[in-house]
Design a protein around this motif. Structure first.
Motif, PDB file in Angstrom:
ATOM      1  N   GLY A   1     -29.229  25.257 -31.687  1.00 53.76           N
ATOM      2  CA  GLY A   1     -29.548  24.091 -32.517  1.00 53.76           C
ATOM      3  C   GLY A   1     -31.002  23.767 -32.275  1.00 53.76           C
ATOM      4  O   GLY A   1     -31.819  24.663 -32.076  1.00 53.76           O
ATOM      5  N   LYS A   2     -31.332  22.515 -32.271  1.00 56.71           N
ATOM      6  CA  LYS A   2     -32.752  22.160 -32.114  1.00 56.71           C
ATOM      7  C   LYS A   2     -33.025  21.734 -30.694  1.00 56.71           C
ATOM      8  O   LYS A   2     -32.235  21.089 -30.072  1.00 56.71           O
ATOM      9  CB  LYS A   2     -33.128  21.041 -33.081  1.00 56.71           C
ATOM     10  CG  LYS A   2     -32.942  21.456 -34.524  1.00 56.71           C
ATOM     11  CD  LYS A   2     -33.927  22.527 -34.948  1.00 56.71           C
ATOM     12  CE  LYS A   2     -33.356  23.336 -36.078  1.00 56.71           C
ATOM     13  NZ  LYS A   2     -33.951  24.528 -36.441  1.00 56.71           N
TER      14      LYS A   2
ATOM     15  N   SER B 167     -17.772  23.121 -37.926  1.00 55.52           N
ATOM     16  CA  SER B 167     -19.130  23.179 -37.375  1.00 55.52           C
ATOM     17  C   SER B 167     -20.178  22.900 -38.447  1.00 55.52           C
ATOM     18  O   SER B 167     -21.343  22.700 -38.143  1.00 55.52           O
ATOM     19  CB  SER B 167     -19.385  24.524 -36.690  1.00 55.52           C
ATOM     20  OG  SER B 167     -19.372  25.559 -37.624  1.00 55.52           O
ATOM     21  N   LEU B 168     -19.788  22.856 -39.709  1.00 58.32           N
ATOM     22  CA  LEU B 168     -20.733  22.464 -40.767  1.00 58.32           C
ATOM     23  C   LEU B 168     -20.891  20.950 -40.836  1.00 58.32           C
ATOM     24  O   LEU B 168     -21.806  20.447 -41.478  1.00 58.32           O
ATOM     25  CB  LEU B 168     -20.236  22.937 -42.146  1.00 58.32           C
ATOM     26  CG  LEU B 168     -20.054  24.416 -42.394  1.00 58.32           C
ATOM     27  CD1 LEU B 168     -19.551  24.647 -43.806  1.00 58.32           C
ATOM     28  CD2 LEU B 168     -21.364  25.149 -42.193  1.00 58.32           C
TER      29      LEU B 168
ATOM     30  N   HIS C 291     -21.770  30.103 -24.816  1.00 54.32           N
ATOM     31  CA  HIS C 291     -23.138  30.386 -25.260  1.00 54.32           C
ATOM     32  C   HIS C 291     -23.464  31.861 -25.163  1.00 54.32           C
ATOM     33  O   HIS C 291     -24.057  32.448 -26.057  1.00 54.32           O
ATOM     34  CB  HIS C 291     -24.134  29.594 -24.414  1.00 54.32           C
ATOM     35  CG  HIS C 291     -24.159  28.148 -24.741  1.00 54.32           C
ATOM     36  ND1 HIS C 291     -24.454  27.691 -26.013  1.00 54.32           N
ATOM     37  CD2 HIS C 291     -23.913  27.050 -24.001  1.00 54.32           C
ATOM     38  CE1 HIS C 291     -24.390  26.364 -26.011  1.00 54.32           C
ATOM     39  NE2 HIS C 291     -24.046  25.956 -24.810  1.00 54.32           N
TER      40      HIS C 291
ATOM     41  N   LYS D  46     -30.195  30.598 -30.251  1.00 53.79           N
ATOM     42  CA  LYS D  46     -30.214  29.426 -31.109  1.00 53.79           C
ATOM     43  C   LYS D  46     -29.220  28.398 -30.580  1.00 53.79           C
ATOM     44  O   LYS D  46     -28.020  28.579 -30.643  1.00 53.79           O
ATOM     45  CB  LYS D  46     -29.823  29.815 -32.532  1.00 53.79           C
ATOM     46  CG  LYS D  46     -30.876  30.614 -33.242  1.00 53.79           C
ATOM     47  CD  LYS D  46     -31.804  29.683 -34.024  1.00 53.79           C
ATOM     48  CE  LYS D  46     -33.124  30.304 -34.389  1.00 53.79           C
ATOM     49  NZ  LYS D  46     -33.036  31.623 -34.932  1.00 53.79           N
TER      50      LYS D  46
ATOM     51  N   ARG E 197     -19.894  19.884 -32.287  1.00 53.19           N
ATOM     52  CA  ARG E 197     -21.189  20.372 -32.767  1.00 53.19           C
ATOM     53  C   ARG E 197     -22.270  20.068 -31.743  1.00 53.19           C
ATOM     54  O   ARG E 197     -23.354  19.595 -32.084  1.00 53.19           O
ATOM     55  CB  ARG E 197     -21.567  19.708 -34.105  1.00 53.19           C
ATOM     56  CG  ARG E 197     -20.533  19.921 -35.208  1.00 53.19           C
ATOM     57  CD  ARG E 197     -20.608  18.889 -36.300  1.00 53.19           C
ATOM     58  NE  ARG E 197     -21.955  18.554 -36.686  1.00 53.19           N
ATOM     59  CZ  ARG E 197     -22.725  19.269 -37.484  1.00 53.19           C
ATOM     60  NH1 ARG E 197     -22.267  20.360 -38.012  1.00 53.19           N
ATOM     61  NH2 ARG E 197     -23.929  18.896 -37.760  1.00 53.19           N
ATOM     62  N   ASN E 198     -21.967  20.299 -30.498  1.00 52.17           N
ATOM     63  CA  ASN E 198     -22.884  19.918 -29.447  1.00 52.17           C
ATOM     64  C   ASN E 198     -22.881  21.006 -28.373  1.00 52.17           C
ATOM     65  O   ASN E 198     -21.843  21.335 -27.822  1.00 52.17           O
ATOM     66  CB  ASN E 198     -22.410  18.585 -28.855  1.00 52.17           C
ATOM     67  CG  ASN E 198     -23.360  18.024 -27.834  1.00 52.17           C
ATOM     68  OD1 ASN E 198     -24.052  18.765 -27.129  1.00 52.17           O
ATOM     69  ND2 ASN E 198     -23.410  16.724 -27.755  1.00 52.17           N
ATOM     70  N   PRO E 199     -24.051  21.571 -28.068  1.00 50.60           N
ATOM     71  CA  PRO E 199     -24.092  22.703 -27.134  1.00 50.60           C
ATOM     72  C   PRO E 199     -23.932  22.300 -25.677  1.00 50.60           C
ATOM     73  O   PRO E 199     -23.802  23.158 -24.822  1.00 50.60           O
ATOM     74  CB  PRO E 199     -25.481  23.299 -27.379  1.00 50.60           C
ATOM     75  CG  PRO E 199     -26.295  22.176 -27.902  1.00 50.60           C
ATOM     76  CD  PRO E 199     -25.359  21.280 -28.663  1.00 50.60           C
TER      77      PRO E 199
ATOM     78  N   GLN F 243     -17.242  22.650 -27.980  1.00 56.49           N
ATOM     79  CA  GLN F 243     -18.607  22.767 -28.495  1.00 56.49           C
ATOM     80  C   GLN F 243     -18.603  22.870 -30.016  1.00 56.49           C
ATOM     81  O   GLN F 243     -19.449  22.286 -30.692  1.00 56.49           O
ATOM     82  CB  GLN F 243     -19.324  23.983 -27.890  1.00 56.49           C
ATOM     83  CG  GLN F 243     -19.727  23.760 -26.441  1.00 56.49           C
ATOM     84  CD  GLN F 243     -20.326  24.996 -25.805  1.00 56.49           C
ATOM     85  OE1 GLN F 243     -20.509  26.030 -26.444  1.00 56.49           O
ATOM     86  NE2 GLN F 243     -20.623  24.903 -24.526  1.00 56.49           N
ATOM     87  N   GLY F 244     -17.634  23.604 -30.557  1.00 51.41           N
ATOM     88  CA  GLY F 244     -17.560  23.745 -32.012  1.00 51.41           C
ATOM     89  C   GLY F 244     -17.153  22.443 -32.675  1.00 51.41           C
ATOM     90  O   GLY F 244     -17.741  22.023 -33.665  1.00 51.41           O
TER      91      GLY F 244
END
Lengths: 331, 266
Positions: A330-331, A216-217, A263, A328, A85-87, A81-82
């Protein structure tokens, strides 16, 4: 800073305490009821009674396996996930589970007996395929890795369906049983070997916790901060696949743990991988021990597939916390 | 001293930059201007070693970038990207700025050292982000966020700061605030600044020297007075403007002429 370190240590100690409690509780639960208060004297005396044998030859290996597999899946979930960058990425997204299941299905119809080896080889094959397809001119493209992984998984499940439709009833049962996942494994040397590989893998992945923070940035941002991203991505991908592949090869496909636990822990300890990795590892173990205890006692003497429990229990708990404590993602 | 020698590069097979040469000396405040697609961002990418030159080379103190490891480069050069990637995790301002210390931490070092914390405290003071410490990055306003991103870049203790349109999406108050901050760093710390900008007037106001790009080539390099003439802007931007002197700073100021920007002329 010291405050942060103290907070981290408290989290780890608390989870270790919880692990001990859940472990002892699980040890006392089962068809042959052994009261909680009898366990400690039994451990101390070391008397070779039937009860001792139930505890240490049947239940303890299973608890250890649950701890290791739960920890392995959660750590892989955190890493992937890190890195992506995807949950929604889980340890299985990149073809590990599909490949392992295909390997096992093939060996069941071929009459090959060593299923963990078949599963591991299948996982290894699928993941290597994904890796080489996604690699171009020395670059590992993250989006390509993800898409290829999903596609390879789909192809694998289609082939498994084909195999199942052509196989006889007892073979079908074997394949289904494996795919559902189970922590019943009586081969103690195998458990030891698997534990050793997974523990080493997890230990190495801890060394990359700061790299995961930077990654993750975003990839370019990580490069600007001096991280050798190609080497880091490659190492993390191989490490994650290896840990998950080994776990799957002994336990079958136990879903949700690797997706949910990261999570959950992010909710409690924050996004810093230096604390997220060790706490997720412990929490994954605890969660799987608890789920497995439920699975083997809830309709005892029959057993439920542990994946059913992790899915229902984990999913509901997660939705509860999601609505309770604004998470949180992400969006 | 950062030097570009006849650099040509691009994406896939399409060249975006052609034969670019210029030098930035220590303590310079250089602005790069040019229309959309003229190669401004690509220029920053080749300077920061994200993109490799096809031809020519980029050197830092006489050493080619290909000889300098990313980690070492990160200690000498920091970049403030045009737009921060959408973050999937919510970092606090303090943790985000601390990530700027990454190139100084060793593999087995779990926690930042006292020295790292001291540097971070320093840059937070400088960028006025101390009050935001515990806030989450996504809860910040545009100006606060940009100060935080600059603070992270400064935590790298760079000699050179690259900025890609640092004032885009900010109101004038925050534009001036950010550029004053950068000017200050340039003068007090002797920080070398290379800023890509769309805003000709801000570039004229703050930069000592400007490079005007046209279709991937250096059209002209010089002081704002030399570069920002109505002839140059008409040739490069195909836009009719009037250039006057600012009554305050006596730097050139570009005025648009509405309704007449696409003049057809033989």
């Amino acid at each position: 800073m010291d405050k942060k370190l103290i907070r981290w240590i408290i989290w780890i100690l608390a989870l270790m305490g919880l692990l001990l409690v859940v472990g002892l509780f699980s040890l006392s639960m089962g068809s042959a009821g052994i009261p909680f208060k009898k366990i400690i004297p039994l451990i101390i005396s070391g008397e070779k009674s039937i009860e001792y044998s139930i505890l240490f030859d049947i239940r303890l290996p299973r608890i250890i396996l649950a701890l290791i597999v739960g920890g392995a899946l959660s750590v892989t979930g955190v890493i992937f996930q890190g890195m992506f960058r995807n949950p929604l990425v889980s340890p299985y997204t990149l073809g590990v589970s599909g490949g392992a299941a295909l390997g096992v299905s093939l060996s069941i119809i071929a009459g090959f007996r060593i299923l963990p080896l078949a599963g591991f080889l299948g996982a290894l094959g699928a993941v290597s395929l994904v890796y080489f397809i996604a690699r171009r001119q020395g670059y590992l493209r993250i989006s390509m890795l993800l898409l290829t992984g999903v596609m390879i998984s789909f192809i694998a499940s289609a082939i498994i369906l084909l195999i199942m439709s052509l196989s006889r009833e007892h073979q079908l049962h074997g394949i289904l049983f494996w795919i559902m996942g189970s922590l019943e494994e009586s081969n103690f040397p195998l458990i030891k070997l698997v534990s050793l590989i997974i523990l080493v893998g997890i230990a190495i992945s801890f060394l990359f916790s700061r790299d995961l923070n930077v990654l993750s940035l975003g990839e370019e941002e990580a490069l600007h901060l001096g991280v050798n991203i190609e080497r880091t991505k490659r190492t993390l991908f191989i490490l994650g696949s290896l840990i998950a592949g080994v776990a799957v090869s002994v336990s079958g496909i136990i879903g949700f743990v690797g997706l949910l636990v990261p999570h959950f822990m992010r909710l409690f300890v924050g996004p810093d991988h230096r604390i997220l990795l060790p706490t997720s590892c412990l929490a994954g173990g605890i969660f799987l021990i608890a789920s497995d205890t439920l699975a083997r006692t809830i309709i005892s003497p029959l057993e439920l597939p542990v994946g059913v429990i992790t899915g229902i229990l984990g999913g509901s708990l997660f939705i509860y916390f999601l609505t309770k404590k604004r998470l949180k993602l992400g969006k | 001293m950062l030097k570009l020698e006849k650099v040509t590069t691009g994406y896939n097979t399409k060249a975006i930059l052609n034969d670019i040469s210029f030098t930035i000396k220590k303590g310079d405040f250089l602005g790069v201007i040019g229309p959309n697609g003229s190669g401004k961002t690509t220029l920053l990418r080749v300077i920061s070693k994200i993109l490799k030159p096809w031809k020519g080379r980029v050197t830092l103190e006489e050493r080619g970038l290909d000889e300098i490891k990313y980690r070492e480069l990160a200690k000498r050069m920091a970049i403030v990207p045009q737009r921060m990637q959408e973050l999937f995790f919510s970092y606090s301002v303090r943790d985000f700025i601390l990530l700027g210390r990454t190139p100084y931490l060793r593999r087995f070092q779990l926690l930042e050292s006292e020295e790292d914390l001291k540097v971070v405290r320093g840059v937070m003071e400088e960028t006025d982000t101390l009050g935001l410490e515990e806030r989450n990055l996504e809860d910040l306003s545009g100006g606060e966020r940009q100060r935080t991103v600059i603070a992270q870049a400064l935590a790298q203790e760079p000699e050179i700061l690259l900025l890609d349109e640092p004032t885009a999406h900010l109101d004038i108050n925050h534009q001036v605030e950010i550029l004053n901050l950068i000017k200050n760093l340039n003068q007090k710390r002797n920080l070398t600044v290379l800023m890509v900008s769309h805003d000709l007037n801000l570039a004229a106001e703050y930069c000592e020297r400007l490079i005007l790009l046209k279709e991937g080539r250096v059209f002209q390099e010089g002081s704002p007075q030399e570069i920002l003439t109505y002839q140059n802007i008409e040739k490069v931007y195909k836009t009719l403007v009037v250039v006057e002197k600012s009554p305050v700073s006596f730097k050139p100021h570009v005025f648009l002429v509405s309704g007449r920007n696409k003049r057809k002329q033989v």
